[in-house]
Design an enzyme around this catalytic site. Structure first.
Site, PDB file in Angstrom:
ATOM      1  N   LYS A  45      33.733 -18.060  17.458  1.00 60.52           N
ATOM      2  CA  LYS A  45      34.197 -17.843  18.609  1.00 60.52           C
ATOM      3  C   LYS A  45      32.578 -17.225  19.641  1.00 60.52           C
ATOM      4  CE  LYS A  45      36.203 -13.349  20.241  1.00 60.52           C
ATOM      5  NZ  LYS A  45      37.208 -12.298  19.581  1.00 60.52           N
ATOM      6  N   ARG A  86      40.163  -8.066  27.262  1.00 63.16           N
ATOM      7  CA  ARG A  86      39.594  -5.949  27.362  1.00 63.16           C
ATOM      8  C   ARG A  86      39.661  -5.410  27.944  1.00 63.16           C
ATOM      9  NH1 ARG A  86      33.316  -8.329  25.972  1.00 63.16           N
ATOM     10  NH2 ARG A  86      33.723  -9.605  24.494  1.00 63.16           N
ATOM     11  N   LYS A 135      28.813  -8.249  22.904  1.00 66.53           N
ATOM     12  CA  LYS A 135      29.075  -8.417  21.912  1.00 66.53           C
ATOM     13  C   LYS A 135      28.118  -9.354  21.122  1.00 66.53           C
ATOM     14  CE  LYS A 135      33.517  -6.818  21.502  1.00 66.53           C
ATOM     15  NZ  LYS A 135      35.824  -7.151  21.280  1.00 66.53           N
ATOM     16  N   GLU A 158      28.861 -22.715  11.801  1.00 63.90           N
ATOM     17  CA  GLU A 158      30.435 -22.055  11.028  1.00 63.90           C
ATOM     18  C   GLU A 158      31.487 -21.671  10.555  1.00 63.90           C
ATOM     19  OE1 GLU A 158      30.759 -18.241  11.500  1.00 63.90           O
ATOM     20  OE2 GLU A 158      29.035 -17.373  12.495  1.00 63.90           O
ATOM     21  N   LYS A 205      36.606 -21.045  20.493  1.00 61.90           N
ATOM     22  CA  LYS A 205      37.302 -19.646  21.642  1.00 61.90           C
ATOM     23  C   LYS A 205      36.635 -19.921  22.431  1.00 61.90           C
ATOM     24  CE  LYS A 205      39.085 -15.282  22.095  1.00 61.90           C
ATOM     25  NZ  LYS A 205      38.645 -14.251  20.983  1.00 61.90           N
ATOM     26  N   SER A 218      42.366 -15.329  27.884  1.00 63.34           N
ATOM     27  CA  SER A 218      43.003 -14.537  29.241  1.00 63.34           C
ATOM     28  C   SER A 218      42.037 -14.705  30.772  1.00 63.34           C
ATOM     29  CB  SER A 218      42.768 -12.966  28.986  1.00 63.34           C
ATOM     30  OG  SER A 218      41.033 -12.594  28.632  1.00 63.34           O
ATOM     31  N   TYR A 265      48.357 -17.708  27.176  1.00 61.88           N
ATOM     32  CA  TYR A 265      49.291 -16.389  27.451  1.00 61.88           C
ATOM     33  C   TYR A 265      50.660 -16.984  28.658  1.00 61.88           C
ATOM     34  CZ  TYR A 265      46.155 -13.689  26.080  1.00 61.88           C
ATOM     35  OH  TYR A 265      44.889 -12.900  25.187  1.00 61.88           O
TER      36      TYR A 265
HETATM   37  C1  PBG Z   1      38.989  -8.963  19.782  1.00 53.05           C
HETATM   38  C2  PBG Z   1      39.823 -10.346  20.361  1.00 53.05           C
HETATM   39  C3  PBG Z   1      39.586 -10.851  21.657  1.00 53.05           C
HETATM   40  C4  PBG Z   1      39.823 -11.532  22.132  1.00 53.05           C
HETATM   41  C5  PBG Z   1      40.938 -11.823  20.769  1.00 53.05           C
HETATM   42  N1  PBG Z   1      40.627 -11.234  19.880  1.00 53.05           N
HETATM   43  C6  PBG Z   1      38.474 -10.568  22.256  1.00 53.05           C
HETATM   44  C7  PBG Z   1      36.688  -9.466  22.084  1.00 53.05           C
HETATM   45  O1  PBG Z   1      36.129 -10.221  21.387  1.00 53.05           O
HETATM   46  O2  PBG Z   1      35.936  -9.420  22.964  1.00 53.05           O
HETATM   47  C8  PBG Z   1      39.631 -12.480  23.440  1.00 53.05           C
HETATM   48  C9  PBG Z   1      41.134 -13.118  23.577  1.00 53.05           C
HETATM   49  C10 PBG Z   1      41.393 -13.080  25.215  1.00 53.05           C
HETATM   50  O3  PBG Z   1      40.586 -13.556  26.049  1.00 53.05           O
HETATM   51  O4  PBG Z   1      42.818 -13.725  25.405  1.00 53.05           O
HETATM   52  N2  PBG Z   1      37.721  -9.580  18.855  1.00 53.05           N
END
Ligand code: PBG
Length: 337
Positions: free
Chosen positions: A204, A214, A232, A248, A263, A289, A328
């Site tokens: 990720k 978010r 992050k 990972e 992701k 998203s 989505y």
């Molecule tokens: C939470 C999480 C996130 C997403 C899935 N789980 C956001 C992030 O890490 O800030 C993102 C999913 C998306 O953008 O569709 N940790």
């Protein structure tokens, strides 16, 4: 190894296999089926409530009764599983995110309702504290706002257990802490949840493409106010790296992950492809998203037809070697497949 020697023109004419629709259908190497898709849904409190999400066109936050309806629709279309994310009231968010392991929290109540009314569909839940913390980070922070690894993974175990207790089939740690898969597996096994699977967000990346998500769970504004870093990058991966992604994944497989997520999706097809070549484990692509929003916005501007471009984007994941795709648009495309 495949042999790609193709003969030579004019004996060889590759257009023969493209001449008619039936021929293209017959020789197609990849396909997208409803059973390849996972539908993410955002839950809110209330009844009969559907709230549009700014920046995520055609997606909404839904109250539990409407989530159950969506789950039925997904099941009827052959979508095997849904993934749940809570948008809880700001007043419940705290420094340590304790609401995450409250057995009566929004997510646990949603899981129970789905299991009662739509037992045929799989339920996957995110394990991370960001929807529950007042600073919007995925874990517990020190005085400088740095996310503390080992304290966080202890909290994640409590969160995963609460979800398993409520009937969740698959827990999906999305926090990118070190060692969390192993401790969550242990915690689940000790509590007798030996059949609850772990879908680890292994690779990720720290990505701009999570923007709309978010906003959807309300962590964006909290992150902006947080005293530490507002991104992050101290836990999610640096997007300049691929070897790190393989390490990972290797660690998570070793620690007991049953499925792994890469992701974001579209800008990271190389990572999906490498993962599929190196690991004999289901690889789940997450079309996040921001990717979905880009496609929607472009289609709204007339850049292309949404259905055609969307299907093409999903096929890219299958070509790269993904087993399933979180998107989505899962429901809208499943109606057309
Ligand atoms: C939470 C999480 C996130 C997403 C899935 N789980 C956001 C992030 O890490 O800030 C993102 C999913 C998306 O953008 O569709 N940790």
């Amino acid at each position: 190894m495949k042999n790609f020697s193709a003969g030579s023109f004019p004996t060889t004419r590759l257009r023969r296999l493209r001449k008619s629709a039936w021929m293209r259908e017959m020789v197609a190497q990849n396909s997208v089926k409803a059973s390849d898709l996972i539908l993410p849904l955002f839950v809110i409190e209330g009844k009969k409530i559907e709230e549009k999400i700014e920046h995520l066109p055609d997606a909404s936050r839904l109250s539990i009764d409407l989530i159950v309806k969506k789950a039925k629709e997904a099941r009827d279309l052959g979508i095997p599983a849904i993934m749940l994310f809570p948008a809880i009231d700001q007043s419940l968010k705290t420094l340590e995110g304790e609401e995450a392991w409250n057995e009566k929290n929004l997510i646990c109540r949603t899981i129970r309702e789905i299991k009662k009314n739509v037992p045929e569909i799989g339920v996957i839940c995110d394990v991370a504290l960001d929807p529950y913390t007042s600073h919007g980070h995925d874990g517990i922070v020190d005085d400088n706002g740095y996310v503390i690894n080992d304290t966080t993974i202890a909290a994640l175990c409590k969160q995963a257990l609460a979800q398993a207790e409520a009937g969740c089939d698959i827990v999906a740690p999305s926090d990118m802490m070190d060692g969390r898969v192993a401790v969550i597996r242990d915690a689940l096994d000790d509590a007798g949840f030996v059949d609850v699977a772990i879908m680890s967000y292994s690779a990720k990346y720290a990505s701009s493409f999570y923007g709309p998500f978010r906003h959807a769970v309300g962590s964006a504004s909290n992150l902006k106010k947080s005293q530490g870093t507002q991104d992050k990058k101290t836990y999610q991966m640096d997007f300049r790296n691929t070897d790190e992604a393989m390490r990972e994944i290797a660690l998570d497989v070793e620690e007991g992950a049953d499925l792994i997520i890469v992701k974001p999706g579209m800008p990271y097809l190389d990572v999906i492809s490498q993962a599929a070549q190196n690991f004999a484990i289901p690889i789940i692509a997450y079309q996040v998203s921001g990717e979905y929003a880009m496609l929607k916005h472009a289609a709204a501007k007339g850049v292309f037809d949404f259905d055609a471009a969307f299907l093409e984007s999903l096929m890219a994941f299958k070509r790269a070697g993904a087993t399933s795709i979180i998107s989505y648009g899962a429901l809208e495309i499943a109606k057309k497949l």
